[in-house]
Design an enzyme around this catalytic site. Structure first.
Site, PDB file in Angstrom:
ATOM      1  N   LEU A 168      40.406  -1.808 182.708  1.00 39.53           N
ATOM      2  CA  LEU A 168      41.122  -2.976 182.204  1.00 39.53           C
ATOM      3  C   LEU A 168      40.272  -4.240 182.306  1.00 39.53           C
ATOM      4  O   LEU A 168      39.519  -4.435 183.254  1.00 39.53           O
ATOM      5  CB  LEU A 168      42.429  -3.174 182.975  1.00 39.53           C
ATOM      6  CG  LEU A 168      43.415  -2.001 182.973  1.00 39.53           C
ATOM      7  CD1 LEU A 168      44.715  -2.412 183.645  1.00 39.53           C
ATOM      8  CD2 LEU A 168      43.676  -1.493 181.562  1.00 39.53           C
ATOM      9  N   HIS A 205      43.235  -6.725 178.101  1.00 42.82           N
ATOM     10  CA  HIS A 205      44.404  -5.943 178.496  1.00 42.82           C
ATOM     11  C   HIS A 205      45.446  -6.821 179.186  1.00 42.82           C
ATOM     12  O   HIS A 205      46.650  -6.644 178.993  1.00 42.82           O
ATOM     13  CB  HIS A 205      43.995  -4.816 179.447  1.00 42.82           C
ATOM     14  CG  HIS A 205      43.178  -3.739 178.813  1.00 42.82           C
ATOM     15  ND1 HIS A 205      41.833  -3.563 179.074  1.00 42.82           N
ATOM     16  CD2 HIS A 205      43.505  -2.774 177.923  1.00 42.82           C
ATOM     17  CE1 HIS A 205      41.383  -2.539 178.389  1.00 42.82           C
ATOM     18  NE2 HIS A 205      42.372  -2.033 177.677  1.00 42.82           N
ATOM     19  N   MET A 213      36.565  -8.609 173.443  1.00 40.47           N
ATOM     20  CA  MET A 213      36.587  -7.877 174.708  1.00 40.47           C
ATOM     21  C   MET A 213      36.872  -6.405 174.463  1.00 40.47           C
ATOM     22  O   MET A 213      37.762  -6.041 173.695  1.00 40.47           O
ATOM     23  CB  MET A 213      37.625  -8.479 175.644  1.00 40.47           C
ATOM     24  CG  MET A 213      37.212  -9.818 176.204  1.00 40.47           C
ATOM     25  SD  MET A 213      38.262 -10.333 177.585  1.00 40.47           S
ATOM     26  CE  MET A 213      37.399 -11.823 178.068  1.00 40.47           C
ATOM     27  N   SER A 250      36.397  -2.370 176.668  1.00 38.18           N
ATOM     28  CA  SER A 250      35.945  -1.646 177.855  1.00 38.18           C
ATOM     29  C   SER A 250      34.529  -1.122 177.680  1.00 38.18           C
ATOM     30  O   SER A 250      33.810  -0.919 178.660  1.00 38.18           O
ATOM     31  CB  SER A 250      36.894  -0.474 178.148  1.00 38.18           C
ATOM     32  OG  SER A 250      38.201  -0.946 178.416  1.00 38.18           O
ATOM     33  N   ARG A 251      34.117  -0.917 176.432  1.00 35.11           N
ATOM     34  CA  ARG A 251      32.772  -0.387 176.178  1.00 35.11           C
ATOM     35  C   ARG A 251      31.686  -1.456 176.285  1.00 35.11           C
ATOM     36  O   ARG A 251      30.498  -1.121 176.295  1.00 35.11           O
ATOM     37  CB  ARG A 251      32.727   0.270 174.795  1.00 35.11           C
ATOM     38  CG  ARG A 251      33.498   1.594 174.723  1.00 35.11           C
ATOM     39  CD  ARG A 251      33.299   2.304 173.395  1.00 35.11           C
ATOM     40  NE  ARG A 251      33.780   3.673 173.440  1.00 35.11           N
ATOM     41  CZ  ARG A 251      34.982   4.078 173.069  1.00 35.11           C
ATOM     42  NH1 ARG A 251      35.853   3.179 172.637  1.00 35.11           N
ATOM     43  NH2 ARG A 251      35.330   5.340 173.146  1.00 35.11           N
TER      44      ARG A 251
END
Length: 299
Positions: free
Chosen positions: A40, A44, A192, A194-195
């Site tokens: 997160l 998120h 933004m 997560s990768r």
């Protein structure tokens, strides 16, 4: 975005999740839901905060779903940060974290029953990742069946995913209201994801080309450009000029059907979407384009 609330309850089983949701609903609370794959970030938290403001009981799922990854994709190395995820959920006021194992969600292996949305699933991301959306819609349908939310929040950063899920909810008469949340960006404009943590320092600097190209495209349309093909070409050229970017696609499409557009003068909502690799990391981004009418195109 912080809320003074008890830490969320974390449950790994479908039965426990259903029991706690049923208790919350019986107490008169509406159910909000934010499905995630963990790792997160602040984007998120925007989803969590937006959903929190519209419900009485907020559920977040953390599940890295294997069926939406292709054979050569990053399922095994996808970031898993459970302790940090739990902390962020607590900061956002989440009541319940559903964190199942793969065996809990797929006790007999990848299920033979699946949900698929033809058409919307086969273009753009679907063309590059043929089995991706079947995995997404199947797991989201399963999660909706488990949590049975009144409201579910999804980010516009994954524009096609939102469109596919919206079609599934409509076509299958699911009694769920979807809450789209605008893309949350870094200070330099990078969406933004997560990768993003996979990127080297040089790749991270180069990845800003995606948001800059999209911004330039939107400005061109606002300034009078009406040829979708010209916008498409300019998007591709801008990204291809970045040596560390390997373009996958640059498209200008109808924002509802995702069909490619030729003319931006029809008054239909349009979206520009891009995908590119930076080393082994594949990133996507998009922006809604200014709506153009035939009158404004003549001025």
């Amino acid at each position: 975005m912080s809320h003074a609330a008890p830490p969320p309850v974390v449950v790994p089983t479908i039965a426990e999740c259903r029991r706690l949701v049923t208790e919350a609903r019986a107490s008169g609370k509406s159910i909000g839901f934010v499905p995630t794959m963990g790792a997160l970030h602040d984007g998120h938290l925007r989803l969590i905060d937006a959903c929190r403001r519209h419900c009485g009981f907020l559920v977040t799922s953390i599940f890295v779903n294997p069926t939406q990854f292709g054979p050569n994709e990053d399922y095994q190395r996808y970031p898993r940060t459970p302790d940090d995820d739990h902390r962020r959920c607590a900061e956002g006021g989440v009541d319940l974290i559903f964190e199942p194992t793969v065996a809990e969600m797929y006790p007999n292996g990848p299920t033979a029953t699946f949900v698929e949305v033809p058409g919307l699933s086969s273009v753009l991301e679907g063309k590059s990742r043929p089995t991706h959306f079947r995995g997404v819609t199947t797991v989201v349908a399963k999660l909706f069946g488990i949590v049975q939310p009144d409201l579910a929040a999804f980010g516009r950063k994954d524009f096609q995913q939102l469109a596919v899920i919206a079609r599934m909810v409509h076509d299958l008469n699911m009694p769920i209201r979807l809450l789209p949340v605008e893309t949350h960006r870094e200070a330099d404009g990078l969406a933004m994801s997560s990768r993003n943590r996979y990127l080297s320092a040089d790749q991270r600097r180069a990845a800003v080309v995606l948001s800059r190209a999209l911004q330039t495209a939107a400005e061109a349309v606002a300034s009078g450009e009406r040829s979708a093909d010209r916008v498409r070409q300019d998007l591709a050229q801008a990204i291809e000029l970045e040596p560390l970017a390997q373009l996958d696609y640059a498209e200008v499409a109808d924002a509802e059907t995702l069909e490619p557009l030729d003319d931006l003068s029809a008054g239909r909502p349009a979206v520009a979407l891009v995908a590119a690799r930076f080393g082994d990391t594949r990133l996507i981004d998009n922006t809604l384009l200014p709506t153009v009418t035939s009158e404004s195109s003549c001025n």
